[in-house]
Design a protein around this motif. Sequence first.
Motif, mmCIF file in Angstrom:
data_model
loop_
_atom_site.group_PDB
_atom_site.id
_atom_site.type_symbol
_atom_site.label_atom_id
_atom_site.label_comp_id
_atom_site.label_asym_id
_atom_site.label_seq_id
_atom_site.Cartn_x
_atom_site.Cartn_y
_atom_site.Cartn_z
ATOM 1 N N ILE A 91 25.140 1.870 -42.564
ATOM 2 C CA ILE A 91 25.724 0.145 -43.044
ATOM 3 C C ILE A 91 28.034 0.802 -43.137
ATOM 4 O O ILE A 91 28.525 0.066 -42.471
ATOM 5 C CB ILE A 91 25.725 -0.146 -44.232
ATOM 6 C CG1 ILE A 91 24.523 -0.896 -43.806
ATOM 7 C CG2 ILE A 91 26.374 -1.252 -44.250
ATOM 8 C CD1 ILE A 91 23.766 -2.036 -44.859
ATOM 9 N N ASP A 92 27.850 1.755 -43.927
ATOM 10 C CA ASP A 92 29.441 2.666 -43.803
ATOM 11 C C ASP A 92 29.788 2.846 -42.184
ATOM 12 O O ASP A 92 30.772 2.716 -42.413
ATOM 13 C CB ASP A 92 29.496 3.710 -44.200
ATOM 14 C CG ASP A 92 29.183 3.413 -46.007
ATOM 15 O OD1 ASP A 92 29.423 2.327 -46.057
ATOM 16 O OD2 ASP A 92 28.872 4.848 -46.632
ATOM 17 N N TYR A 144 30.580 -0.343 -40.153
ATOM 18 C CA TYR A 144 31.778 -0.944 -40.491
ATOM 19 C C TYR A 144 32.887 0.185 -40.646
ATOM 20 O O TYR A 144 34.191 -0.710 -39.761
ATOM 21 C CB TYR A 144 32.056 -1.243 -41.679
ATOM 22 C CG TYR A 144 31.104 -2.770 -42.426
ATOM 23 C CD1 TYR A 144 31.181 -3.904 -41.693
ATOM 24 C CD2 TYR A 144 30.354 -2.627 -43.312
ATOM 25 C CE1 TYR A 144 31.281 -4.606 -42.625
ATOM 26 C CE2 TYR A 144 29.046 -3.005 -43.512
ATOM 27 C CZ TYR A 144 29.825 -4.565 -43.467
ATOM 28 O OH TYR A 144 29.100 -5.931 -43.210
ATOM 29 N N HIS A 162 34.312 0.616 -36.815
ATOM 30 C CA HIS A 162 34.579 -1.122 -36.169
ATOM 31 C C HIS A 162 36.589 -1.463 -36.502
ATOM 32 O O HIS A 162 36.569 -2.784 -37.076
ATOM 33 C CB HIS A 162 33.777 -2.331 -36.151
ATOM 34 C CG HIS A 162 32.791 -1.879 -35.194
ATOM 35 N ND1 HIS A 162 32.143 -1.804 -35.791
ATOM 36 C CD2 HIS A 162 32.412 -2.281 -33.667
ATOM 37 C CE1 HIS A 162 31.106 -1.340 -34.737
ATOM 38 N NE2 HIS A 162 31.601 -2.568 -33.468
ATOM 39 N N ASP A 204 30.619 -3.365 -48.992
ATOM 40 C CA ASP A 204 31.757 -2.317 -47.691
ATOM 41 C C ASP A 204 32.731 -3.293 -47.072
ATOM 42 O O ASP A 204 33.600 -3.006 -47.421
ATOM 43 C CB ASP A 204 30.234 -2.282 -47.734
ATOM 44 C CG ASP A 204 30.526 -0.630 -46.266
ATOM 45 O OD1 ASP A 204 30.783 0.128 -47.253
ATOM 46 O OD2 ASP A 204 29.102 -0.722 -46.898
ATOM 47 N N PRO A 205 32.219 -4.566 -46.570
ATOM 48 C CA PRO A 205 33.469 -5.243 -45.868
ATOM 49 C C PRO A 205 34.850 -5.947 -46.465
ATOM 50 O O PRO A 205 35.574 -5.865 -46.854
ATOM 51 C CB PRO A 205 32.604 -6.392 -45.830
ATOM 52 C CG PRO A 205 31.555 -6.328 -46.573
ATOM 53 C CD PRO A 205 31.051 -5.571 -46.784
ATOM 54 N N ILE A 210 36.880 -1.871 -47.909
ATOM 55 C CA ILE A 210 37.141 -1.459 -46.515
ATOM 56 C C ILE A 210 37.968 -2.694 -45.849
ATOM 57 O O ILE A 210 39.347 -2.222 -45.083
ATOM 58 C CB ILE A 210 35.755 -0.975 -45.900
ATOM 59 C CG1 ILE A 210 35.097 -0.202 -45.887
ATOM 60 C CG2 ILE A 210 36.439 -0.922 -44.264
ATOM 61 C CD1 ILE A 210 33.596 -0.557 -45.120
ATOM 62 N N PHE A 211 37.951 -4.203 -45.971
ATOM 63 C CA PHE A 211 39.297 -5.073 -44.573
ATOM 64 C C PHE A 211 39.559 -5.861 -45.481
ATOM 65 O O PHE A 211 40.956 -5.636 -46.207
ATOM 66 C CB PHE A 211 37.737 -5.317 -44.108
ATOM 67 C CG PHE A 211 37.131 -5.286 -43.029
ATOM 68 C CD1 PHE A 211 37.541 -3.999 -41.555
ATOM 69 C CD2 PHE A 211 35.790 -4.927 -43.320
ATOM 70 C CE1 PHE A 211 37.125 -3.369 -40.863
ATOM 71 C CE2 PHE A 211 34.907 -3.931 -41.994
ATOM 72 C CZ PHE A 211 36.233 -3.036 -41.170
ATOM 73 N N ALA A 263 34.862 2.481 -48.140
ATOM 74 C CA ALA A 263 33.146 2.824 -47.983
ATOM 75 C C ALA A 263 32.297 3.090 -48.874
ATOM 76 O O ALA A 263 30.979 2.859 -49.263
ATOM 77 C CB ALA A 263 33.072 2.939 -46.051
#
Length: 456
Positions: A38-39, A42, A45, A185-186, A189-190, A199
Amino acid sequence: MQEKQEERLGSEPIGKLIVSMAVPSVAAQIINVLYNIIDRVYIGHIEGYGDMALTGVGVTFPILMLISAFSAFAGMGGAPLASIRMGRQEYDEAEDILGNSAGLLVLFAVMLTIVFSIFKTPILYAFGASENSITYAVDYISVYLLGTIFVQIAVGLNTFISGQGQAKIAMLSVLIGAVLNILLDPVFIFVLHMGVRGAALATIISQAVSALWILHFLTSQKSVIRLRLRKMRLKPSLVGKIASLGISPFIMQSTESLVSITLNSGLQRYGGDLYVGTMSILSSVMQLIVIPMQGVSQGVQPIISYNYGAKNGKRVKEAFFKMLAICFLGTFLLAGIAVIAPEIYAGIFTSNQALVNLTCEVMPVYFLGITIFGIQNACQSTFLALGQAKVSLFIALLRKVILLIPLAIILPKFMGVMGIYRAEPIADVISVLITILLFTVTFKKILHNMENRDMI
């Protein structure tokens, strides 16, 4: 009540027992591997630099595998021994093994955190990092290492939960952390714009929660064998027995790290950053294919160990042959997809079309031999479950150290960069054939001597 839970390993119909043990174990293994995958999904992208960040994080894979390998040394070395003891109704001895395994995990965590934190930059360069990817690699691993203790406990001690027949609890232990990781995570990260550091932070927080859950269960009355502080003091005799079995899964995972180093450095030399990026994707896909089968074998392993301890050869054989069929079909189907339709896997990890195209070109070659690898996985796990440390160790060394690494060094001298990818299927096929021969010769002998031998 709890003793009845583990005693069903010796009485419940094998088919039903495998389903109840293997399905949660497979789910747990798949969920566990999602931490890293998953890391990467993400990270791959992230707008503007996702492809290079993915390459950098891929370079950290050998370190992650080494940390996991030490968890396997103590956990998978101790859990089969504890299951064998439970099969003999020797619960106090099983608790001694659990305690010493936990003590080893704490010791490993301290050592690994210190060593990798000090030497991480030169190590990452040696593992295939370039000037373009080193920043992302260092950012990720610097944060990840802070959670080494949580990884050791979460991965290493969970085997003792499944080893007493509590496969659903073991699955839940992993599920809790994985779901949290997917959610965090999101955000990190975002939303918080932390990039690869975010992450890694999401991963260690999730592992910490899993570790606390596992410790709570193993110290509670719900556990057949309890983790007690006084039993964590290391005893040389027990550590030796744990090591004799743990060295095989340790080599299986640590040599995965060595393989990754060899492949990444070779790809950097003969190809460049884009080729190293393909290996980040291929290693993730490899986990998606192999880990479910490892989940099956991990779920069946307590059944084999318990009945071996109880000297029930008929149930040992039945459990093995059912596991063999499942593992073979599993790798044949999952690896078959990678060979026939690689774009299904490649597009998950990156939106960089050049990286997708190159990955689709090399993936069918790389995974061709994995289609039959389930056979070796089943045999390897059975040897481990039966306490056959030396044979298990040889099989662990055969595919990667004896075959794959030398081939990955030699073949590109004659075939260029594609020789690195072709080394994998050649090593896979040869090691499977040798494993089949070795297992055929020794399995019947082990069961024949079971009644009279002094088992581990």
